[in-house]
Design a protein around this motif. Structure first.
Motif, PDB file in Angstrom:
ATOM      1  N   GLU A   1     -18.669  -2.281  -5.542  1.00  0.00           N
ATOM      2  CA  GLU A   1     -18.285  -3.064  -4.355  1.00  0.00           C
ATOM      3  C   GLU A   1     -18.014  -2.150  -3.169  1.00  0.00           C
ATOM      4  N   ASP A   2     -17.327  -1.043  -3.435  1.00  0.00           N
ATOM      5  CA  ASP A   2     -16.988  -0.111  -2.374  1.00  0.00           C
ATOM      6  C   ASP A   2     -16.910   1.303  -2.946  1.00  0.00           C
ATOM      7  N   PRO A   3     -18.012   2.069  -2.776  1.00  0.00           N
ATOM      8  CA  PRO A   3     -18.067   3.408  -3.372  1.00  0.00           C
ATOM      9  C   PRO A   3     -16.988   4.363  -2.844  1.00  0.00           C
ATOM     10  N   VAL A   4     -16.429   4.051  -1.666  1.00  0.00           N
ATOM     11  CA  VAL A   4     -15.370   4.918  -1.125  1.00  0.00           C
ATOM     12  C   VAL A   4     -14.164   4.949  -2.060  1.00  0.00           C
ATOM     13  N   ARG A   5     -14.044   3.933  -2.906  1.00  0.00           N
ATOM     14  CA  ARG A   5     -12.928   3.928  -3.862  1.00  0.00           C
ATOM     15  C   ARG A   5     -12.962   5.144  -4.783  1.00  0.00           C
ATOM     16  N   MET A   6     -14.152   5.709  -5.007  1.00  0.00           N
ATOM     17  CA  MET A   6     -14.229   6.934  -5.823  1.00  0.00           C
ATOM     18  C   MET A   6     -13.525   8.085  -5.098  1.00  0.00           C
ATOM     19  N   LEU A   7     -13.758   8.153  -3.789  1.00  0.00           N
ATOM     20  CA  LEU A   7     -13.106   9.207  -3.000  1.00  0.00           C
ATOM     21  C   LEU A   7     -11.600   8.970  -2.949  1.00  0.00           C
ATOM     22  N   ARG A   8     -11.238   7.695  -2.841  1.00  0.00           N
ATOM     23  CA  ARG A   8      -9.814   7.364  -2.791  1.00  0.00           C
ATOM     24  C   ARG A   8      -9.134   7.759  -4.101  1.00  0.00           C
ATOM     25  N   ALA A   9      -9.818   7.550  -5.223  1.00  0.00           N
ATOM     26  CA  ALA A   9      -9.229   7.909  -6.518  1.00  0.00           C
ATOM     27  C   ALA A   9      -8.885   9.402  -6.524  1.00  0.00           C
ATOM     28  N   LEU A  10      -9.831  10.225  -6.077  1.00  0.00           N
ATOM     29  CA  LEU A  10      -9.577  11.666  -6.091  1.00  0.00           C
ATOM     30  C   LEU A  10      -8.505  12.047  -5.075  1.00  0.00           C
ATOM     31  N   ARG A  11      -8.548  11.380  -3.925  1.00  0.00           N
ATOM     32  CA  ARG A  11      -7.553  11.701  -2.896  1.00  0.00           C
ATOM     33  C   ARG A  11      -6.143  11.399  -3.383  1.00  0.00           C
ATOM     34  N   PHE A  12      -5.954  10.245  -3.992  1.00  0.00           N
ATOM     35  CA  PHE A  12      -4.601   9.904  -4.457  1.00  0.00           C
ATOM     36  C   PHE A  12      -4.197  10.784  -5.646  1.00  0.00           C
TER      37      PHE A  12
ATOM     38  N   ALA B   1      -4.967  13.842  -6.021  1.00  0.00           N
ATOM     39  CA  ALA B   1      -4.539  15.115  -5.435  1.00  0.00           C
ATOM     40  C   ALA B   1      -3.200  14.958  -4.721  1.00  0.00           C
ATOM     41  N   LYS B   2      -3.091  13.915  -3.931  1.00  0.00           N
ATOM     42  CA  LYS B   2      -1.897  13.742  -3.110  1.00  0.00           C
ATOM     43  C   LYS B   2      -0.648  13.480  -3.953  1.00  0.00           C
ATOM     44  N   LEU B   3      -0.785  12.625  -4.955  1.00  0.00           N
ATOM     45  CA  LEU B   3       0.389  12.215  -5.726  1.00  0.00           C
ATOM     46  C   LEU B   3       0.573  13.048  -6.986  1.00  0.00           C
TER      47      LEU B   3
ATOM     48  N   PRO C   1       5.995   8.055   3.952  1.00  0.00           N
ATOM     49  CA  PRO C   1       4.649   7.457   4.085  1.00  0.00           C
ATOM     50  C   PRO C   1       3.933   7.932   5.339  1.00  0.00           C
ATOM     51  N   LYS C   2       2.606   7.980   5.229  1.00  0.00           N
ATOM     52  CA  LYS C   2       1.766   8.375   6.357  1.00  0.00           C
ATOM     53  C   LYS C   2       1.729   7.249   7.381  1.00  0.00           C
ATOM     54  N   ASP C   3       1.631   6.016   6.876  1.00  0.00           N
ATOM     55  CA  ASP C   3       1.631   4.858   7.772  1.00  0.00           C
ATOM     56  C   ASP C   3       2.147   3.647   6.997  1.00  0.00           C
TER      57      ASP C   3
ATOM     58  N   GLY D   1       0.820  -1.217   0.000  1.00  0.00           N
ATOM     59  CA  GLY D   1       0.000   0.000   0.000  1.00  0.00           C
ATOM     60  C   GLY D   1       0.851   1.262   0.000  1.00  0.00           C
ATOM     61  N   GLY D   2       0.317   2.280   0.719  1.00  0.00           N
ATOM     62  CA  GLY D   2       0.944   3.600   0.712  1.00  0.00           C
ATOM     63  C   GLY D   2       2.405   3.584   1.145  1.00  0.00           C
ATOM     64  N   GLY D   3       2.754   2.688   2.065  1.00  0.00           N
ATOM     65  CA  GLY D   3       4.132   2.619   2.550  1.00  0.00           C
ATOM     66  C   GLY D   3       5.108   2.366   1.413  1.00  0.00           C
ATOM     67  N   VAL D   4       4.799   1.391   0.575  1.00  0.00           N
ATOM     68  CA  VAL D   4       5.687   1.045  -0.537  1.00  0.00           C
ATOM     69  C   VAL D   4       5.596   2.129  -1.626  1.00  0.00           C
ATOM     70  N   ARG D   5       4.352   2.469  -1.963  1.00  0.00           N
ATOM     71  CA  ARG D   5       4.117   3.464  -3.029  1.00  0.00           C
ATOM     72  C   ARG D   5       4.856   4.775  -2.729  1.00  0.00           C
ATOM     73  N   ASP D   6       4.673   5.277  -1.515  1.00  0.00           N
ATOM     74  CA  ASP D   6       5.256   6.577  -1.195  1.00  0.00           C
ATOM     75  C   ASP D   6       6.782   6.502  -1.126  1.00  0.00           C
TER      76      ASP D   6
ATOM     77  N   ARG E   1      -7.380  -7.863  -5.171  1.00  0.00           N
ATOM     78  CA  ARG E   1      -8.419  -7.201  -4.376  1.00  0.00           C
ATOM     79  C   ARG E   1      -8.067  -5.760  -4.011  1.00  0.00           C
ATOM     80  N   ARG E   2      -6.839  -5.357  -4.281  1.00  0.00           N
ATOM     81  CA  ARG E   2      -6.427  -3.979  -3.954  1.00  0.00           C
ATOM     82  C   ARG E   2      -7.107  -3.014  -4.907  1.00  0.00           C
ATOM     83  N   ASP E   3      -7.091  -1.723  -4.591  1.00  0.00           N
ATOM     84  CA  ASP E   3      -7.825  -0.804  -5.456  1.00  0.00           C
ATOM     85  C   ASP E   3      -7.038  -0.389  -6.706  1.00  0.00           C
TER      86      ASP E   3
HETATM   87  P1  ATP Z   1      -2.427   6.447   2.722  1.00  0.00           P
HETATM   88  O1  ATP Z   1      -2.155   5.602   3.942  1.00  0.00           O
HETATM   89  O2  ATP Z   1      -1.269   7.260   2.266  1.00  0.00           O
HETATM   90  O3  ATP Z   1      -3.676   7.226   2.827  1.00  0.00           O
HETATM   91  P2  ATP Z   1      -2.789   3.892   1.451  1.00  0.00           P
HETATM   92  O4  ATP Z   1      -2.727   3.501   0.016  1.00  0.00           O
HETATM   93  O5  ATP Z   1      -1.786   3.259   2.360  1.00  0.00           O
HETATM   94  O6  ATP Z   1      -2.694   5.461   1.490  1.00  0.00           O
HETATM   95  P3  ATP Z   1      -4.742   2.845   3.245  1.00  0.00           P
HETATM   96  O7  ATP Z   1      -6.142   3.309   3.445  1.00  0.00           O
HETATM   97  O8  ATP Z   1      -3.762   2.967   4.343  1.00  0.00           O
HETATM   98  O9  ATP Z   1      -4.235   3.606   1.945  1.00  0.00           O
HETATM   99  O10 ATP Z   1      -4.845   1.331   2.748  1.00  0.00           O
HETATM  100  C1  ATP Z   1      -3.712   0.502   2.562  1.00  0.00           C
HETATM  101  C2  ATP Z   1      -3.867  -0.320   1.317  1.00  0.00           C
HETATM  102  O11 ATP Z   1      -5.013  -1.173   1.433  1.00  0.00           O
HETATM  103  C3  ATP Z   1      -4.115   0.476   0.034  1.00  0.00           C
HETATM  104  O12 ATP Z   1      -2.922   0.899  -0.547  1.00  0.00           O
HETATM  105  C4  ATP Z   1      -4.826  -0.547  -0.826  1.00  0.00           C
HETATM  106  O13 ATP Z   1      -3.924  -1.481  -1.366  1.00  0.00           O
HETATM  107  C5  ATP Z   1      -5.681  -1.284   0.184  1.00  0.00           C
HETATM  108  N1  ATP Z   1      -7.007  -0.669   0.314  1.00  0.00           N
HETATM  109  C6  ATP Z   1      -7.417   0.226   1.245  1.00  0.00           C
HETATM  110  N2  ATP Z   1      -8.693   0.559   1.071  1.00  0.00           N
HETATM  111  C7  ATP Z   1      -9.135  -0.144   0.010  1.00  0.00           C
HETATM  112  C8  ATP Z   1     -10.375  -0.251  -0.660  1.00  0.00           C
HETATM  113  N3  ATP Z   1     -11.418   0.467  -0.262  1.00  0.00           N
HETATM  114  N4  ATP Z   1     -10.454  -1.098  -1.717  1.00  0.00           N
HETATM  115  C9  ATP Z   1      -9.393  -1.834  -2.110  1.00  0.00           C
HETATM  116  N5  ATP Z   1      -8.193  -1.754  -1.525  1.00  0.00           N
HETATM  117  C10 ATP Z   1      -8.053  -0.937  -0.473  1.00  0.00           C
END
Ligand code: ATP
Ligand code: MG
Length: 434
Positions: A183-194, A196-198, A60-62, A48-53, A139-141
């Motif tokens: 499956e998870d509408p929050v993914r739309m918010l995540r798309a915009l958040r990333f 903006a962030k990246l 990374p934030k966490d 997730g964010g740890g590797v990506r960032d 299963r990741r987004d």
């Molecule tokens: P950040 O921590 O910088 O906000 P992140 O990518 O680490 O970004 P997290 O919410 O910490 O986001 O989630 C960690 C990982 O879990 C994501 O990178 C993604 O692979 C997976 N993940 C989190 N939420 C979802 C989701 N709603 N659908 C699919 N995968 C998800």
């Protein structure tokens, strides 16, 4: 399965000397968790964010960990571990204030079982089917969130073309975007958040369905949306997030009272909101604290202001007009995005104090300045000044007053703080009574 063959290929393994993720940049606690799982015979990856960032050279934030150990096995390994979540069961390994989230590899839902986990809209109610690393990647987004750093040999495992997308600056949703949003509408918010962030582009396939599917956010629990709103607006890129939310028609799903009035509001209304967000971003950049109470005061001010004006015209006095407007707006708002009371009451106080600034005679300013929310209310007044909503001379009067009182206070001895009574814990989130 089509979905599978589309995104998951043989993994590309990037060995340790061909990427920039170094153990020196990973938190000690995350390393402790990874090493411990590994030494107990489990697979353990940073994901997730740890590797990506880290790959992008950001801090990374966490740090999130993925493993083949089940939550119960994780709990058996770590004494300082708590299992959380029903919809998405996770282990939290706790080191004081630092929490390392450990997720067991998710498996794919077989189509004949999927219905049991889904609502009519296709939303996943549970996602607790365990699987392999490969299935977990699926299963990741986004592909850039599906990169795994393997503690066994320090390589990066890329099943989904995440490295290529990272280089190109593209957010690519894994699988069929519409299905994944359902499956998870929050993914739309995540798309915009990333985005903006990246400062990444959202891949057209992931971008295109968003406005049409925006209504799906109505099914997401208000408490979860509160958490997401904080991530959206308190990450240091709130202004860009706001513009994106408006462009993709998600803002009105989150903040309907504001969206409704902004259309016909004077220009100053949106100016205030944008200045407020820019200020929040600056404060975060300089490491200053920000509070959700102020953020919600900014986001919801225009509907409160308009309604208060109507109440005033209807015969309310100043205080009652604002009070009743605040309640009405908050009652509607918390249906969508819950706001814990400790934050909404701060927003209320900021709003309430605004009309007090208009009296600069006798002892009134002194009384206002001693109010515990004076500082926040004064910052808010400044925003209204910059946005052109109040007379600049009034803002200037208060600036001089404030600076003079600061000088006096700077010379005065500090008051001793009363110790907090034991046994009384601050309320946790989830209380959405305005
Ligand atoms: P950040 O921590 O910088 O906000 P992140 O990518 O680490 O970004 P997290 O919410 O910490 O986001 O989630 C960690 C990982 O879990 C994501 O990178 C993604 O692979 C997976 N993940 C989190 N939420 C979802 C989701 N709603 N659908 C699919 N995968 C998800
Ligand atoms: Mg994370």
């Amino acid at each position: 399965m089509l979905f599978r063959s589309q995104i998951i290929t043989d993994p590309i393994i990037i060995p340790r000397d061909h990427h920039r993720v170094s153990r020196a940049d990973i938190s000690g606690n995350a390393l402790r968790v990874l090493n411990r799982l590994h030494s107990c015979g489990h697979q353990a990856y940073l994901v997730g964010g740890g590797v990506r960032d880290l790959l992008l050279g950001h801090r990374p934030k966490d740090f999130d960990v993925a493993t083949d150990a089940t939550p119960e096995q994780v709990r058996a390994i770590f004494r300082n571990c708590r299992l959380i979540g029903r919809r998405f069961r996770l282990a939290h390994v706790i080191y004081g204030r630092d929490v390392i989230e450990v997720a067991t590899f998710r498996g794919s839902h077989k189509s004949d079982q999927a219905g049991q986990h889904q609502t009519d809209n296709g939303m996943l109610m549970r996602d607790n089917v365990w699987g392999t690393l490969e299935e977990d990647a699926e299963r990741r987004d986004f592909s850039v969130n599906a990169l795994y750093y393997n503690i066994a040999d320090f390589s990066i495992v890329d099943y989904a073309g995440g490295m290529r997308d990272l280089e190109r600056g593209i957010l690519r949703m894994l699988g069929d975007a519409e299905t994944r949003y359902r499956e998870d509408p929050v993914r739309m918010l995540r798309a915009l958040r990333f985005a903006a962030k990246l400062d990444f582009d959202i891949d057209p396939e992931a971008e295109e369905p968003i406005p049409e599917l925006a209504y799906l956010l109505d099914d997401v629990p208000a408490a979860r949306l509160f958490e997401e709103v904080l991530k959206l607006f308190m990450g240091g890129y709130a202004e860009v997030v706001y513009e994106l939310l408006r462009d993709y028609e998600l803002f009105e799903r989150l903040f309907s009272p504001t969206a409704r009035v902004l259309e016909e509001a004077p220009e100053s209304a949106e100016n205030l909101l944008i200045h407020g967000l820019v200020n929040t971003d600056k404060r975060i950049l300089y490491g200053k604290p920000v509070t959700p109470g102020f953020l919600f005061a900014v986001l919801l001010w225009e509907p409160v202001r308009q309604l208060a004006e109507r109440n005033l015209a209807g015969g309310d006095d100043q205080a009652a007009a604002v009070q009743r407007a605040s309640s009405a707006v908050l009652v509607e708002q918390v249906q969508r995005v819950s706001i814990p009371r400790r934050f909404s009451s701060m927003s209320r106080e900021i709003w309430h104090l605004q009309h007090c600034f208009h009296t600069t005679k006798s002892k009134r300013p002194q009384r206002l300045a001693s109010h515990p929310r004076f500082r926040a209310a004064y910052d808010f007044l400044q925003l209204r000044g910059v946005a052109g909503e109040v007379d600049p001379a009034l803002v200037e009067w208060w600036r001089e007053y404030y600076e003079a009182s600061e000088t006096v206070h700077a010379g005065a001895p500090k008051k001793k703080r009363r110790p907090r009574r034991r046994g009384r814990k601050p309320a946790v989130t989830g209380d959405n009574t305005p």
